[in-house]
Scaffold this active site. Structure first.
Site, short mmCIF file in Angstrom:
data_model
loop_
_atom_site.label_atom_id
_atom_site.label_comp_id
_atom_site.label_asym_id
_atom_site.label_seq_id
_atom_site.Cartn_x
_atom_site.Cartn_y
_atom_site.Cartn_z
N HIS A 141 -13.78 -0.74 -2.02
CA HIS A 141 -14.21 -0.41 -3.40
C HIS A 141 -15.59 0.26 -3.42
CE1 HIS A 141 -10.81 -2.49 -5.00
NE2 HIS A 141 -11.20 -3.66 -4.52
N ASP A 178 -4.01 -3.34 0.39
CA ASP A 178 -4.66 -4.32 -0.48
C ASP A 178 -4.05 -4.19 -1.88
OD1 ASP A 178 -6.88 -5.09 -2.49
OD2 ASP A 178 -7.80 -5.72 -0.62
N HIS A 180 -5.56 -4.20 -4.70
CA HIS A 180 -6.41 -3.41 -5.61
C HIS A 180 -6.48 -1.97 -5.13
CE1 HIS A 180 -7.97 -7.59 -5.93
NE2 HIS A 180 -8.07 -7.29 -7.21
N ASP A 271 -4.29 -9.71 -0.31
CA ASP A 271 -4.12 -10.21 -1.68
C ASP A 271 -2.84 -9.63 -2.28
OD1 ASP A 271 -5.21 -7.69 -1.61
OD2 ASP A 271 -6.98 -8.18 -2.79
N TYR A 311 -7.14 -13.86 -0.82
CA TYR A 311 -7.92 -14.99 -1.37
C TYR A 311 -7.17 -16.31 -1.40
CZ TYR A 311 -10.49 -10.84 -2.33
OH TYR A 311 -11.13 -9.64 -2.15
#
Length: 686
Positions: A141, A178, A180, A271, A311
């Site tokens: 990110h 991922d 995201h 995740d 997570y």
């Protein structure tokens, strides 16, 4: 002689990276804990994977390396936090979206960069074949000028830029699985045609963080980089194994093979796995073994996997282990779950294919168009969460769910993990002795004696037993097959003067042994059509011309294919048809036979062997009537897995071939649902 192939898998880990932690209370950031690293490393130890890897030490990335993608202002801010007190750290952290500084953060982030570059160096110099870096803080990110979403420096983007400069690479693939969107990586490379960036991510029509318009499927890159940015948005939660595999078959892999990268980097966030409070997806850890296995077939096996998110500690650590096990070359566990992508996934796949059609040769003749009305649009996401595993209303239920997933995974991993056979590849010491010429360690098996074979075969193919030559070859073949069926070896090769006869016997024998789903792929002319009446065998026959009197049915499919003279155009048939059918079927044994008059070249056949190893716990039996040395070498190489065979020059499919695949897809996608990649063909809304 070809250059010695790199072997081994690197693991880069430094406990020091667990010292970056949140010092105050912040419900957004409190999931990015040091235990993410330590529990993953402990689980690797538990499976004895650490000792099997090549230990590569981490180092701090230099300022110069960080400045390959970040601004000096960003570097200075990060640097200045080392001496700050808690109040000051909190204030600086507040300038960014979802980020926290600790006095040790700068040091850890530099270690994360350096660890990633150490991995790239180990792979690029041939010290190892592939590897994984367990790092935090994560990176995808972070942007040129800003920390964002738990990320300070963009580890993978820096690695891409570093590899281009240090090793003169012209084509790098970054796969971001991922949950995201790695918007930082997208911004850094969106105008760069030398980096192909692929990300799938929870999107929910821009409702889900980072909630950007440019995370949608129509953001394809800018300027010279147009067509080199691939976003696959997931518009609902609960995506599972089949959705992820469909994305690889129908979007990522065809693009990757056409792009032909020299290095593959994975932004490996877990995740996107089951139980994660962020992702709320349902993919189980073994799916990452399959995804890793596919990526290992690119770039001559040069693959660097770098940790991003994840997570739920149990889900994360099991998924990390599945990834490393696969990098080490262990057989891939059988995938679980129904093999049918959901409607929303198919819609996203169709849209990303439509958006990229102008840029990619493999899509040129696909009749694909953008869908405006999506099944998820009409009823916006309710606040009540449709995912069975997480309920954001309260941490308490969240905790209960987390424990449930943990228990589920305990059991699930026991069910899917199996002892790795002590021997990888077996063959028989036949008269030609060609086994000794194979370039790789192949285990020799003693043939079965004649009375044993006669007893075995007389039941169903009595007339074959008369010919001595065939009897001898059946003895060889059954000796190897038995070792596979008893799980004493992983895979094997048998030569046969009549492949069709050997295959007919092998299939019968396997079914009698108790195998319920056997996939057989026969390349070339088949004189005997094996009996597949009982539905325990799925036959895919690849030959140049239609064989008279044969019509395709659910369990017997004919694919008429003549490989292009210019190079390997078999990618489209394999990814667009054969793999999806095979994964839908979920065989527990795969038999691949090369008969006379094969219409595929060595590179096409190598590709077939390499990509089908994800099935049936990698149990593959090769029956070879054509024993040309180079072909035998390539097949042995693919089976032993010591190195990636050469898949030849990529050739895009002709319009005629694209049409051929489409007709087959339309004919069989109700039966074999992994074929589904578009909605407009009246697909049942499953």
């Amino acid at each position: 002689m070809e250059a010695a192939m790199a072997s081994g898998t690197a693991l880069v880990y430094d406990e020091e990276m667990t010292t970056h932690k949140l010092l105050w209370s912040d419900p957004v950031c409190d999931i990015e804990v040091p235990e993410r690293l330590s529990s993953s490393y402990e689980q690797l130890k538990c499976y004895n994977l650490v000792e099997r890897c090549v230990h590569v030490p981490a180092r701090e990335g230099s300022e110069e390396e960080i400045l390959l993608v970040h601004s000096s202002e960003h570097l200075e801010v990060a640097k200045s936090t080392q001496t700050m007190n808690e109040e000051e750290l909190k204030r600086v952290s507040g300038n960014y979206d979802a980020f926290f500084f600790h006095p040790n953060t700068y040091h850890c982030a530099r270690l994360a960069v350096g660890a990633t570059l150490q991995l790239v160096d180990a792979v690029m110099t041939g010290k190892v074949c592939n590897g994984m870096a367990l790092v935090r803080p994560p990176g995808h990110h972070s942007q040129k000028n800003a920390a964002n979403g738990f990320c300070l420096f963009n580890n993978v983007a820096i690695a891409g830029e570093y590899a281009k400069r240090k090793y003169g690479l012209q084509r790098i693939l970054i796969v971001d699985w991922d949950v995201h969107h790695g918007q930082g990586t997208q911004y850094i490379f969106e105008e760069d045609p030398s980096v192909l960036y692929f990300s799938w991510h929870r999107y929910e029509h821009q409702e889900f963080w980072p909630s950007l318009k440019e995370s949608d499927y129509d953001a394809v890159g800018l300027g010279r980089g147009e067509g080199f940015n691939i976003n696959l948005p997931w518009n609902k939660v609960g995506m599972g194994n089949s959705d992820y595999l469909a994305a690889f078959f129908h979007v990522l892999l065809p693009m990757a093979f056409e792009f032909d990268p020299e290095l593959v980097l994975v932004s490996s966030g877990y995740d996107s796995g089951i139980g994660d409070p962020e992702g709320q997806m349902n993919a189980t850890p073994e799916v990452f073994a399959h995804l890793t296995h596919f990526l290992m077939q690119l770039a001559n096996g040069k693959l660097c996997v770098v940790l991003e998110g994840g997570y739920h500690l149990k889900s994360l650590s099991e998924s990390v282990c599945m990834t490393v096990k696969t990098l080490l070359g262990d057989p891939v566990p059988q995938i679980t779950g129904e093999m049918a992508p959901c409607l929303s996934a198919i819609e996203s796949i169709q849209n990303v294919r439509a958006a990229h059609k102008p840029y990619w040769k493999w899509l040129a003749y696909e009749d694909t168009s953008v869908l405006q009305n999506l099944s998820t649009k009409s009823h916006p996401p309710k606040k009540a969460n449709p995912n069975p595993f997480t309920d954001p209303e309260s941490k308490i239920t969240n905790n209960d769910e987390s424990v449930k997933v943990e228990r589920f995974l305990e059991l699930h991993m026991k069910n899917i993990l199996f002892p790795v056979p002590p021997i990888k590849t077996a063959t028989t010491a036949d008269s030609k002795g060609s086994a000794h010429l194979l370039p790789v360690p192949v285990h020799l098996v003693k043939e079965m004696d004649k009375t044993e074979i006669k007893a075995l075969v007389s039941g169903f193919y009595a007339d074959l037993v008369k010919e001595d030559k065939i009897l001898h070859s059946l003895g060889n073949m059954l000796a190897v097959l038995d070792k596979i069926l008893k799980k004493e070896v992983c895979n094997g090769i048998a030569e046969s003067p009549r492949a069709a006869v050997s295959v007919a016997v092998a299939l019968r024998h396997s079914v009698q042994f108790g195998f319920q789903r056997v996939l057989c792929i026969f390349v070339g002319d088949m004189q005997i059509i094996p009996n597949i009446e009982d539905g325990k065998i799925l036959m895919i026959h690849i030959c140049e011309n239609e064989q008279s009197g044969k019509t395709s049915s659910k369990h017997c499919i004919s694919l008429n294919w003549k490989e292009d003279a210019e190079g390997n155009d078999f990618f489209s048939a394999l990814l667009g048809f054969i793999l999806p059918v095979a994964y839908s079927y979920q065989p527990n044994l795969t038999v691949i036979a090369i008969g006379p008059n094969r219409s595929l070249g060595i590179s096409g056949i190598s590709l077939l062997f390499a990509l089908l190893q994800g099935l049936a716990e990698s149990r593959i039996f090769a029956v070879m009537e054509d024993t040309e040395m180079n072909l035998m070498r390539s097949v042995a190489k693919a089976l032993v897995g010591a190195s990636t065979p050469d898949f030849g020059v990529y050739v895009p499919p002709t319009q005629e071939k694209v049409t051929k695949i489409k007709i087959l897809r339309d004919q069989f996608q109700q039966e074999w649902k992994m074929l589904q990649c578009s909605v407009k063909d009246g697909i049942s809304r499953n």
